[in-house]
Design a protein around this motif. Structure first.
Motif, PDB file in Angstrom:
ATOM      1  N   LEU A   1      41.177  25.370  82.550  1.00 37.63           N
ATOM      2  CA  LEU A   1      40.538  25.602  83.835  1.00 37.63           C
ATOM      3  C   LEU A   1      39.224  26.362  83.663  1.00 37.63           C
ATOM      4  CD1 LEU A   1      40.581  25.315  86.864  1.00 37.63           C
ATOM      5  CD2 LEU A   1      42.018  27.355  87.010  1.00 37.63           C
ATOM      6  N   VAL A   2      39.217  27.347  82.770  1.00 38.92           N
ATOM      7  CA  VAL A   2      37.986  28.102  82.525  1.00 38.92           C
ATOM      8  C   VAL A   2      36.907  27.178  81.953  1.00 38.92           C
ATOM      9  CG1 VAL A   2      36.941  29.948  81.153  1.00 38.92           C
ATOM     10  CG2 VAL A   2      39.153  30.315  82.252  1.00 38.92           C
ATOM     11  N   ARG A   3      37.294  26.268  81.052  1.00 37.67           N
ATOM     12  CA  ARG A   3      36.326  25.322  80.483  1.00 37.67           C
ATOM     13  C   ARG A   3      35.747  24.442  81.588  1.00 37.67           C
ATOM     14  NH1 ARG A   3      36.474  20.287  79.766  1.00 37.67           N
ATOM     15  NH2 ARG A   3      38.728  20.150  80.144  1.00 37.67           N
ATOM     16  N   ARG A   4      36.616  23.922  82.460  1.00 40.64           N
ATOM     17  CA  ARG A   4      36.139  23.058  83.532  1.00 40.64           C
ATOM     18  C   ARG A   4      35.267  23.831  84.526  1.00 40.64           C
ATOM     19  NH1 ARG A   4      39.921  21.328  86.746  1.00 40.64           N
ATOM     20  NH2 ARG A   4      41.763  22.393  85.870  1.00 40.64           N
ATOM     21  N   PHE A   5      35.648  25.067  84.795  1.00 39.58           N
ATOM     22  CA  PHE A   5      34.850  25.917  85.687  1.00 39.58           C
ATOM     23  C   PHE A   5      33.470  26.171  85.086  1.00 39.58           C
ATOM     24  CE2 PHE A   5      33.340  30.178  86.805  1.00 39.58           C
ATOM     25  CZ  PHE A   5      33.332  30.110  88.189  1.00 39.58           C
ATOM     26  N   THR A   6      33.433  26.433  83.772  1.00 35.35           N
ATOM     27  CA  THR A   6      32.157  26.676  83.100  1.00 35.35           C
ATOM     28  C   THR A   6      31.276  25.441  83.136  1.00 35.35           C
ATOM     29  OG1 THR A   6      33.256  28.257  81.621  1.00 35.35           O
ATOM     30  CG2 THR A   6      31.091  27.457  80.947  1.00 35.35           C
ATOM     31  N   ASP A   7      31.858  24.300  82.790  1.00 39.73           N
ATOM     32  CA  ASP A   7      31.087  23.049  82.776  1.00 39.73           C
ATOM     33  C   ASP A   7      30.540  22.717  84.162  1.00 39.73           C
ATOM     34  OD1 ASP A   7      31.643  22.843  80.098  1.00 39.73           O
ATOM     35  OD2 ASP A   7      33.214  21.307  80.339  1.00 39.73           O
TER      36      ASP A   7
ATOM     37  N   GLY B   1      19.254  25.112  84.349  1.00 34.86           N
ATOM     38  CA  GLY B   1      19.028  25.992  83.202  1.00 34.86           C
ATOM     39  C   GLY B   1      20.081  27.058  83.015  1.00 34.86           C
ATOM     40  N   LEU B   2      21.342  26.716  83.267  1.00 29.26           N
ATOM     41  CA  LEU B   2      22.432  27.673  83.080  1.00 29.26           C
ATOM     42  C   LEU B   2      23.163  27.420  81.768  1.00 29.26           C
ATOM     43  CD1 LEU B   2      24.050  27.800  86.643  1.00 29.26           C
ATOM     44  CD2 LEU B   2      22.504  29.468  85.604  1.00 29.26           C
ATOM     45  N   ARG B   3      23.729  28.472  81.224  1.00 31.76           N
ATOM     46  CA  ARG B   3      24.619  28.360  80.074  1.00 31.76           C
ATOM     47  C   ARG B   3      25.731  29.384  80.250  1.00 31.76           C
ATOM     48  NH1 ARG B   3      22.224  28.625  74.045  1.00 31.76           N
ATOM     49  NH2 ARG B   3      21.382  26.592  74.690  1.00 31.76           N
ATOM     50  N   GLY B   4      26.972  29.014  79.910  1.00 29.23           N
ATOM     51  CA  GLY B   4      28.117  29.901  80.088  1.00 29.23           C
ATOM     52  C   GLY B   4      28.721  30.333  78.769  1.00 29.23           C
ATOM     53  N   LEU B   5      29.151  31.600  78.726  1.00 33.75           N
ATOM     54  CA  LEU B   5      29.789  32.161  77.539  1.00 33.75           C
ATOM     55  C   LEU B   5      31.151  32.728  77.937  1.00 33.75           C
ATOM     56  CD1 LEU B   5      29.447  32.981  74.501  1.00 33.75           C
ATOM     57  CD2 LEU B   5      28.562  35.174  75.341  1.00 33.75           C
ATOM     58  N   PRO B   6      32.261  32.125  77.495  1.00 34.25           N
ATOM     59  CA  PRO B   6      33.589  32.646  77.857  1.00 34.25           C
ATOM     60  C   PRO B   6      33.806  34.046  77.301  1.00 34.25           C
ATOM     61  CG  PRO B   6      33.736  30.413  76.981  1.00 34.25           C
ATOM     62  CD  PRO B   6      32.349  30.898  76.690  1.00 34.25           C
ATOM     63  N   THR B   7      34.467  34.885  78.078  1.00 32.90           N
ATOM     64  CA  THR B   7      34.812  36.228  77.636  1.00 32.90           C
ATOM     65  C   THR B   7      36.067  36.657  78.386  1.00 32.90           C
ATOM     66  OG1 THR B   7      33.929  38.481  77.335  1.00 32.90           O
ATOM     67  CG2 THR B   7      33.313  37.325  79.358  1.00 32.90           C
TER      68      THR B   7
END
Length: 323
Positions: free
Chosen positions: A201-207, A256-262
């Motif tokens: 879910l976090v991956r899909r939310f980030t994408d 121009g967004l990029r996400g970093l999981p933490t």
């Protein structure tokens, strides 16, 4: 050095003994105050008070318990000055996140040390912090000392200069207040970021966030989702209200967004960075912290970029194709 304090103890020896408890005292103050930075200041004040009053430690309790007493009073003193009234309306403007990497420094539970903090997920997640900040300072202290640290009522009464009956009464009121503000499905919360369903879910939310795909994001939100962005005022309740807020702010047109999981507060989170110029580096934008229940996002708390440094997050991500 033993847990009893010699009158001739020097400052380096005292500091070494006190420093062993810094992280757990910091978490205790964080629960009391809801602010990472205020907790930092209060721990420093605790150590200063402890050094100045070192001769008052007589060994009737552990050194750790003595420090907790000082820390709790330091928190109550700070609250009396800056926040004498509790939070209202479900919002906590002063709320700040706590990085998991620092929570990992906490000592393991020890049956020989009843004051040792055993950080259970439900007492460090943001929903708990929000609920506890709605309690008046003294009932808040009673609840944390009794239900989190497991202190006997007589010890809490001694710390607060109150009777056992008054402490027990305050505890009942505090528990009732927590039930009023905690999510109803608290026992059904998903696991931490290591849970496979949560990771997906976090991956899909980030994408979807990077793609600014509002419909895809909306599909991940539960109908009664809660959204807050402390310290910015405003609590948005329900999927429709959250989506409307995103659209009003122009999120759907952002590029121009990029996400970093933490992870913070034992919850999954995503740090988002924004590239402001073509070919430029990605700079901190927001930190989204998720609460997930039954495969859906039930709470979304967004913090500003000024939290990145304290969380140990990179100050920038390289431009596309750069090292």
């Amino acid at each position: 050095m033993s847990e009893t304090m010699r009158r001739d103890v020097d400052e380096p020896a005292f500091s070494g003994l006190a420093e062993r408890h810094r992280r757990e005292l910091h978490v205790h103050c964080y629960r009391m105050l809801g602010s990472f930075e205020d907790a930092e200041d209060t721990v420093q004040e605790t150590f200063l008070r402890a050094w100045r009053r070192r001769e008052t430690f007589e060994g009737r309790s552990t050194f750790r318990a003595w420090l907790y007493r000082i820390a709790t009073n330091a928190c109550l003193d700070l609250l009396a000055k800056v926040r004498p009234e509790p939070a209202t309306g479900g919002e906590v403007p002063w709320l700040q996140p706590y990085p998991d990497r620092l929570l990992d420094e906490l000592p393991a539970d020890d049956a020989d040390e009843p004051e040792t903090v055993a950080v259970a997920r439900e007492t460090i997640e943001l929903a708990y912090l929000v609920a506890v900040q709605h309690l008046a300072p003294r009932p808040r202290a009673v609840l944390i000392l009794r239900d989190v640290l497991g202190w006997p009522a007589k010890d809490v009464a001694e710390l607060l200069g109150d009777s056992v009956n008054s402490v027990n009464s305050a505890l009942q009121r505090a528990r009732a207040g927590m039930r009023e503000h905690l999510p109803a499905e608290r026992q059904d919360w998903a696991g931490g970021s290591g849970d496979a369903g949560t990771r997906d879910l976090v991956r899909r939310f980030t994408d979807a966030s990077v793609a600014t795909d509002v419909p895809a994001l909306a599909a991940m939100l539960r109908a009664d989702v809660r959204f807050a962005m402390p310290p910015t005022p405003g609590l948005h309740l329900g999927r429709d209200a959250v989506v409307a807020d995103w659209l009003r702010d122009g999120f759907a047109e952002m590029t121009g967004l990029r996400g970093l999981p933490t992870a913070v507060n034992r919850q999954p989170a995503v740090a988002f960075y924004h590239r402001r110029e073509p070919g430029g580096a990605y700079l901190p934008l927001t930190l989204d912290v998720l609460r997930i229940t039954g495969g859906a996002i039930t709470e979304l708390t967004t913090f500003h970029a000024d939290r990145f440094a304290g969380l140990g997050l990179p100050e920038r991500l390289p431009a596309d194709g750069a090292e």
